[in-house]
Design an enzyme around this catalytic site. Structure first.
Site, short mmCIF file in Angstrom:
data_model
loop_
_atom_site.label_atom_id
_atom_site.label_comp_id
_atom_site.label_asym_id
_atom_site.label_seq_id
_atom_site.Cartn_x
_atom_site.Cartn_y
_atom_site.Cartn_z
CG HIS A 135 2.71 3.16 -5.16
ND1 HIS A 135 1.67 2.13 -5.28
CD2 HIS A 135 3.12 3.03 -3.61
CE1 HIS A 135 1.61 1.54 -4.27
NE2 HIS A 135 2.47 1.96 -3.26
CG ASP A 183 -1.74 8.10 -5.34
OD1 ASP A 183 -1.66 7.49 -6.47
OD2 ASP A 183 -0.64 7.87 -4.77
N GLY A 184 -4.15 5.75 -5.05
CA GLY A 184 -4.12 4.56 -4.16
C GLY A 184 -3.25 4.31 -3.04
CG HIS A 185 0.95 4.53 -0.77
ND1 HIS A 185 0.88 5.43 0.17
CD2 HIS A 185 1.66 3.48 -0.27
CE1 HIS A 185 1.71 5.11 1.24
NE2 HIS A 185 2.19 3.60 0.90
CG HIS A 273 -1.43 -0.27 2.94
ND1 HIS A 273 -0.52 0.77 3.29
CD2 HIS A 273 -0.67 -0.92 2.47
CE1 HIS A 273 0.56 0.45 3.01
NE2 HIS A 273 0.86 -0.90 2.67
CD GLU A 325 2.37 -4.27 2.85
OE1 GLU A 325 3.77 -4.82 2.89
OE2 GLU A 325 2.40 -3.26 2.32
CD GLU A 341 4.97 -1.14 5.73
OE1 GLU A 341 5.64 -0.55 4.85
OE2 GLU A 341 3.74 -1.39 5.50
CB CYS A 409 8.96 1.81 1.95
SG CYS A 409 8.19 0.15 2.57
CB CYS A 410 10.97 0.17 6.73
SG CYS A 410 9.18 -0.54 6.25
#
Length: 648
Positions: A135, A183-185, A273, A325, A341, A409-410
């Site tokens: 990340h 990026d993976g995210h 995701h 997720e 989520e 994160c939320c």
């Protein structure tokens, strides 16, 4: 860059700083966010060591890294939320906290611009080696977004300078012929485009385009990492080096988790995701807007159709599986184990808002509204102090909001959307003003021709469908008003200065083009009966069931209102449902009430099964449904959205 054919955005969003919200429904939530949530979140950032990580970069470190690889991003999202809040509600205490945090962050930045406390403290020699799960770029993206918003809010460049130094390092490090990675995210891409829009620097747009266009390559960097797990970062940290779990093996690489399975313009399905997916789609929409690339918009339209026709909860939530997720297969929408989520709901609002500006089509505003009032709003408690990570549509009473999670994160994501809510209500259209959301507010708009006017919107939405709009302008002017006719509304009436009007409907908007005079007013009435909603027959979890909806709100049954277990309640097809406002229920809501039935439990003693009888013995019970966002705000208990239907 690809330029197959050109598109231009149809609408231009009006920023939240130009909108004043004074709304019975939303204002208490915005006040809670500003006065409670932001300060409570800062407390937890401090308490859980997120802020200590920044301090430890330039002072003796005890060897304990606090939190996950990406915990810096929670501080950055908090700063973004604080920036939106300070822009509309200056607050010396909040400003002091942001100033302190910015000083802490700036002091942790390295001479070359690098900033990521996990890598600076734990694996300094392995930065930029594990894009699959660590990340780094995602975290950088949140810093860049915070820098842009803080500068726009305060005019001060201190955080923006930090963000630019990091962004400049990224432009020197990544790109064609340099480090070619994705990026993976996703997240850095849309951040770089925001930075480009603020600064005009082409390098940021070029790098965003590179990251977007590099997805789906057969020599993907994320695939390469699977062959080098011994040499790349992530093993000592949390959540650990779980590249294999998400991406398979080098020989059998599966890039779906990070939307790295196909080049973006060839994608047609929402996979992997859910939060990563929506952030990538936001970036694709932003790139389409900047470059006019219609192939990106076409891909987004295909993906949107796929999500909405096969992979969307009735709440507007996405991502059925907690294992990834995210998405699984078509029509797989379990209620009790839903991930849905809260961050994915935020991502859906961001994405649909962008699609709305690009196309002007009301269906994107419809979904934005559905998510806002349901999947998103359920994520935070009525008092603004607790949060859901997952948002199931059925619970046995063991699922509760929490003040904070290790993966936090939320909370700041919810806070940044609430603090900027005013920016989602209105847009400038080529001919005037479009009204997307019915939130009591006022906006001042300047038209292309130079005329300026103020629109005041009043009403008691979402409880009532009567919306009054009053125009204030210095002299008569020609322009159009576009009023969204929600997709859920089956009948409506419009009056202009008290006289019935029937303007044309275009892309889900009533388009009223005329010469407006000072003092003109409109009254839009949207019919808001209680409705039964059914799911596609292939969603087996909801077979022979209905959900209840009224206006934009989805409803649910909670144990607190019923003498029998909610999962035993059966709703006859012909049972009338009436809505009544209860000021003391969940902060004031319209509840839906009616007569339902439940099985009689006589003759079941000590028996789990018995031969079926021609007619099941049923007894009458009172049903009371409350808005889904309210659930788990009273005493703990079971909840269900979907109710078995009983044919007469």
């Amino acid at each position: 860059m690809h330029h197959p054919s050109h598109i231009a955005p149809v609408l231009r969003a009006i920023p939240h700083t130009a909108v004043t919200i004074a709304d019975r429904f939303w204002t208490p939530r915005l006040e809670n966010n500003r006065r409670r949530s932001l300060f409570q979140q800062y407390h937890y950032l401090n308490e859980t060591g997120v802020l200590a990580n920044f301090r430890n970069v330039h002072q003796p470190w005890d060897g304990i890294y606090h939190g996950l690889f990406f915990s810096d991003s929670d501080a950055y999202k908090w700063l973004e939320a604080a920036g939106y809040s300070l822009a509309t509600h200056p607050d010396p205490r909040l400003r002091r906290l942001t100033d302190e945090l910015i000083r802490l962050i700036a002091a942790a930045q390295m001479a070359d611009g690098y900033l990521n406390t996990y890598f600076q403290l734990v694996e300094p020699e392995k930065r930029f080696t594990n894009f699959g799960v660590c990340h780094e770029l995602y975290t950088a993206g949140h810093l860049i977004e915070a820098g842009v918003v803080h500068f726009q809010a305060t005019g001060r460049p201190d955080l923006l300078n930090v963000a630019r130094r990091l962004a400049d390092l990224l432009t020197r490090t990544f790109g064609p012929g340099k480090l070619e990675a994705v990026d993976g995210h996703a997240g850095v891409e849309l951040a770089l485009i925001r930075l480009h829009r603020l600064t005009g620097a082409a390098a940021y747009l070029d790098l965003a385009a590179f990251f977007i266009n590099a997805r789906g390559r057969s020599d993907s960097r994320l695939r390469l990492e699977l062959a080098q797990l011994e040499r790349i970062a992530g093993r000592p940290g949390k959540p650990g080096q779980n590249n294999r779990k998400h991406f398979g093996s080098y020989e059998a690489y599966d890039g779906r988790y990070a939307q790295d399975h196909l080049p973006v313009r060839e994608q047609s399905e929402a996979v992997g995701h859910a939060v990563r997916a929506t952030y990538l789609y936001c970036a694709m929409a932003d790139l389409a807007q900047e470059t006019g690339d219609s192939a990106l918009l076409e891909a987004l339209r295909r993906i949107w159709r796929h999500v909405t026709a096969r992979r969307l909860y009735v709440s507007g939530g996405i991502g059925p599986s907690r294992a990834n997720e995210g998405f699984t297969r078509d029509y797989d929408l379990p209620n009790d184990t839903a991930c849905a989520e809260s961050c994915a709901a935020v991502g859906m609002v961001f994405w649909n808002h962008r699609m709305l500006q690009l196309t002007g089509e009301g269906r994107f505003a419809d979904l934005m509204e559905r998510v806002l009032y349901n999947a998103f709003l359920a994520g935070v408690s009525l008092d603004g102090g607790k949060y859901f990570y997952n948002n199931p549509l059925q619970s046995q009473g063991d699922c509760h909001r929490r003040e904070w999670d290790e993966c936090a994160c939320c909370p700041p994501n919810i806070a940044r959307l609430l603090a900027s809510l005013g920016g989602y209500i209105y847009s400038l259209s080529p001919g005037g003003l479009a009204v997307h959301l019915y939130i009591q507010s006022s906006v001042t708009a300047r038209l292309a021709g130079g005329a300026e006017f103020t629109l005041r919107q009043t009403g008691d939405y979402p409880w009532e469908g009567r919306i009054s709009l009053a125009l204030e302008l210095a002299e008569p002017a020609d322009f159009e008003l576009r009023l969204r006719l929600p997709g859920w509304c089956r009948s409506h009436q419009l009056r202009i200065n008290g006289i019935p009007a029937d303007p044309p409907l275009a892309e889900g908007y009533l388009v009223i083009a005329r010469r407006w005079s000072p003092g003109d007013s409109l009254l839009l009435e949207l019919a808001m009966p209680a409705e039964r909603v059914q799911a596609h027959p292939r969603v087996w979890q909801n077979a022979q069931k209905v959900a209840l909806q009224r206006g934009p709100l989805l409803y649910c049954l909670e144990a607190a209102d019923h003498a029998v277990p909610v999962e035993q309640i059966l709703l006859p097809e012909n049972a009338p449902l009436t809505g009544s406002f209860y000021p003391d229920l969940c902060g004031g809501v319209v509840a839906l009430e009616g007569e339902a039935l439940a099985p009689s439990l006589e003759n079941w003693a000590d028996r789990l099964y018995r031969f079926a009888e021609p007619a099941v013995a049923l007894r009458p019970v009172r049903l009371r449904a409350v808005p889904y966002y309210c659930w788990d705000n009273r005493e703990p208990g079971a909840m269900t959205v979907w109710i078995p239907r009983l044919n007469p």
